[in-house]
Design a protein around this motif. Structure first.
Motif, short mmCIF file in Angstrom:
data_model
loop_
_atom_site.label_atom_id
_atom_site.label_comp_id
_atom_site.label_asym_id
_atom_site.label_seq_id
_atom_site.Cartn_x
_atom_site.Cartn_y
_atom_site.Cartn_z
N LEU A 282 30.26 98.26 34.10
CA LEU A 282 29.96 97.02 33.39
C LEU A 282 28.63 96.47 33.87
N ILE A 283 27.68 96.35 32.98
CA ILE A 283 26.37 95.83 33.40
C ILE A 283 26.04 94.57 32.59
N ASN A 284 25.12 93.77 33.13
CA ASN A 284 24.76 92.51 32.47
C ASN A 284 23.30 92.19 32.79
N THR A 285 22.46 92.34 31.77
CA THR A 285 21.05 91.98 31.94
C THR A 285 20.53 91.37 30.65
N PRO A 286 19.74 90.28 30.70
CA PRO A 286 19.52 89.36 31.82
C PRO A 286 20.85 88.85 32.39
N HIS A 287 20.81 88.55 33.68
CA HIS A 287 22.04 88.40 34.45
C HIS A 287 22.46 86.96 34.72
N ASN A 288 23.70 86.66 34.34
CA ASN A 288 24.35 85.40 34.72
C ASN A 288 25.18 85.69 35.96
N PRO A 289 25.04 85.01 37.09
CA PRO A 289 24.34 83.74 37.27
C PRO A 289 22.92 83.82 37.84
N THR A 290 22.39 85.00 38.13
CA THR A 290 21.19 85.02 39.00
C THR A 290 19.87 84.87 38.25
N GLY A 291 19.85 85.11 36.93
CA GLY A 291 18.60 85.05 36.18
C GLY A 291 17.72 86.27 36.44
N SER A 292 18.28 87.30 37.10
CA SER A 292 17.49 88.52 37.35
C SER A 292 17.64 89.46 36.16
N CYS A 293 16.69 90.39 36.03
CA CYS A 293 16.72 91.33 34.91
C CYS A 293 16.55 92.75 35.42
N VAL B 1 29.71 102.91 29.33
CA VAL B 1 29.04 101.71 29.84
C VAL B 1 29.31 100.55 28.89
N LEU B 2 29.67 99.40 29.47
CA LEU B 2 29.79 98.18 28.68
C LEU B 2 28.62 97.30 29.09
N SER B 3 27.67 97.10 28.18
CA SER B 3 26.46 96.37 28.53
C SER B 3 26.52 94.98 27.92
N ASP B 4 26.67 93.98 28.78
CA ASP B 4 26.75 92.59 28.33
C ASP B 4 25.32 92.06 28.25
N GLU B 5 24.82 91.95 27.01
CA GLU B 5 23.43 91.54 26.81
C GLU B 5 23.35 90.21 26.08
N VAL B 6 24.26 89.29 26.41
CA VAL B 6 24.31 88.03 25.64
C VAL B 6 23.02 87.21 25.78
N TYR B 7 22.26 87.43 26.88
CA TYR B 7 21.00 86.67 27.05
C TYR B 7 19.79 87.52 26.66
N GLU B 8 20.01 88.51 25.77
CA GLU B 8 18.97 89.50 25.44
C GLU B 8 17.66 88.88 24.99
N PHE B 9 17.71 87.74 24.29
CA PHE B 9 16.46 87.16 23.76
C PHE B 9 15.87 86.11 24.70
N ILE B 10 16.55 85.87 25.83
CA ILE B 10 16.05 84.86 26.77
C ILE B 10 15.53 85.61 27.99
N HIS B 11 14.32 86.13 27.83
CA HIS B 11 13.74 87.02 28.83
C HIS B 11 12.27 86.66 28.96
N ALA C 189 12.43 92.51 26.89
CA ALA C 189 13.74 92.73 27.50
C ALA C 189 14.09 94.22 27.59
N VAL C 190 14.70 94.55 28.71
CA VAL C 190 15.26 95.89 28.87
C VAL C 190 16.62 95.89 28.18
N SER C 191 16.90 96.91 27.40
CA SER C 191 18.19 96.92 26.70
C SER C 191 18.69 98.35 26.59
N VAL C 192 20.01 98.49 26.66
CA VAL C 192 20.61 99.80 26.43
C VAL C 192 20.28 100.30 25.02
#
Ligand SMILES: Cc1ncc(COP(=O)(O)O)c(C=O)c1O
Length: 381
Positions: free
Chosen positions: A163-174, A194-204, A209-212
């Motif tokens: 499970l990955i998440n970028t941009p990342h909640n809570p750290t704001g890292s990408c 892989v489950l890629s949580d990209e809910v902040y994809e446009f806030i980069h 943005a890096v995206s799967v």
């Protein structure tokens, strides 16, 4: 009656607790992650028209064809990836439902799932409910880079999902494209999704943005999750979507059809029309939030907090070690009482937070005056 809880360790979340305390004490609430401003008025008009004149019955299980078509165009425009709106896109009730459906569909009893801690709280509970076991790579301040050696050491024959998440909640890292490639190299010869949580994809902020979606090989093994709540300032609408290759999507849809079957039809209608008529909206989001981030950072520049880098999301982390020795939960409670600002302690996103970490998370999806007032209060410390 004694109920054998399936989630014995889950109580009221810190978000509910901090928001309730903020309301009780009249504090400025920068804790929970939602905007305090109105969404695009055109979307609101379209939604009201869709409610009054449109279809108020079930939509197709996979989502309105017009919305899936508009999502496919958005993905082609933004990421250069071709996806089939018929087989590879499903509209869900927020990203949350997509994440829950994916984990429920793919994780069997005893399967291992690798997470990067700190992690969004839904992941662990969904994995436990599916009978899975969480394995964690701990990310640490200030840059929260994944350690790929630790990751490799966690891979076993039982690992089923990452499970990955970028941009990342809570750290704001990408993540970087290099990270996605290292992930791919580590899992390519194994039976892992892989489950890629990209809910902040446009806030980069900064580079794109890096995206799967942009990694051809990885995307063949991945489910990528998005949220209109985050992208259009509509968290209360709870409309999101998931993109995955057909074989994975077939399994996800088996769960989705029994969890919700479909998502509010008039809201889907409004979003479909909006995506078609205002295609620029998502591309404008990064600049919109970068301005808010900079307002908050500038207003805190002379404070005794240390500001961590924020490359994406609408969250800013502050290190308060020069101000207090309290642990972060106690410090956040104290902040509400004494300073009138509500924040979220970062330790709640970890199973085991690094011992001497002193971090709080502020949400800057707020009006500029609110951010400045909160920063002025924090700067008095
Ligand atoms: C990382 C992450 N994933 C998923 C979600 C859930 O998104 P939605 O509101 O669309 O269900 C959130 C919401 O805060 C989030 O921060």
């Amino acid at each position: 009656m004694t109920i054998a809880s399936k989630l014995p360790d889950v109580g009221t979340t810190i978000f509910t607790k901090m928001s309730a305390l903020a309301a009780e004490k009249g504090a400025i609430n920068l804790s929970q992650g939602f905007p305090d401003f109105r969404p695009d008025e055109r979307l609101l008009t379209r939604a009201s028209e869709a409610l009054l004149n449109g279809n108020n019955q079930y939509s197709p299980m996979t989502g309105l064809p017009a919305l899936r078509g508009a999502i496919a165009e958005l993905i082609a425009r933004h990421y250069g990836r071709d996806v089939s709106p018929v087989d590879e896109i499903t509209v869900t009730s927020g990203a949350s439902e997509a994440i829950f459906d994916a984990i429920t569909a793919l994780v069997h009893q005893g399967d291992e799932v690798i997470l990067f801690d700190p992690a969004y709280d839904l992941y662990e509970s969904a994995i436990i409910l599916a009978g899975g076991v969480c394995r964690r790579v701990t990310l640490t301040a200030p840059d929260f880079r994944p350690d790929w050696q630790v990751f490799a050491s966690l891979l076993t024959d039982k690992t089923r999902l990452v499970l990955i998440n970028t941009p990342h909640n809570p750290t704001g890292s990408c993540w970087t494209t290099g990270d996605l490639e290292l992930l791919w190299q580590a899992i390519k010869s194994r039976d892992i999704y892989v489950l890629s949580d990209e809910v902040y994809e446009f806030i980069h902020f900064g580079e794109s943005a890096v995206s799967v979606h942009k990694h051809a090989k990885l995307s063949e093994r991945s489910l990528v999750v998005s949220s209109f709540g985050k992208s259009f300032h509509l968290t209360g609408w709870k409309v999101g979507y998931v993109v995955a290759p057909t074989e994975l999507m077939v399994e996800l849809r088996k769960v989705h059809q029994y969890v919700t079957f479909c998502t509010a039809t008039p809201l889907q209608q409004a979003l479909a029309e909006h995506l078609e008529q205002a295609p620029e909206s998502s591309a404008e989001l990064a600049a919109f939030y970068q301005k808010k981030r900079d307002v908050l950072r500038n207003a805190l520049a002379d404070s005794r907090f240390t500001l961590l880098p924020c490359d994406g999301t609408y969250f800013q982390l502050l290190d308060y070690r020069d101000i207090s020795d309290l642990d972060d939960v106690a410090f956040c409670e104290w902040l509400i009482d004494e300073v009138g600002v509500a924040a979220i302690p970062v330790s709640v996103f970890y199973q085991q937070a690094p011992k001497d970490q002193r971090l709080i998370r502020l949400c800057f999806a707020k009006e500029e005056e609110t951010l400045i007032e909160a920063a002025q209060r924090l700067s008095r410390l």
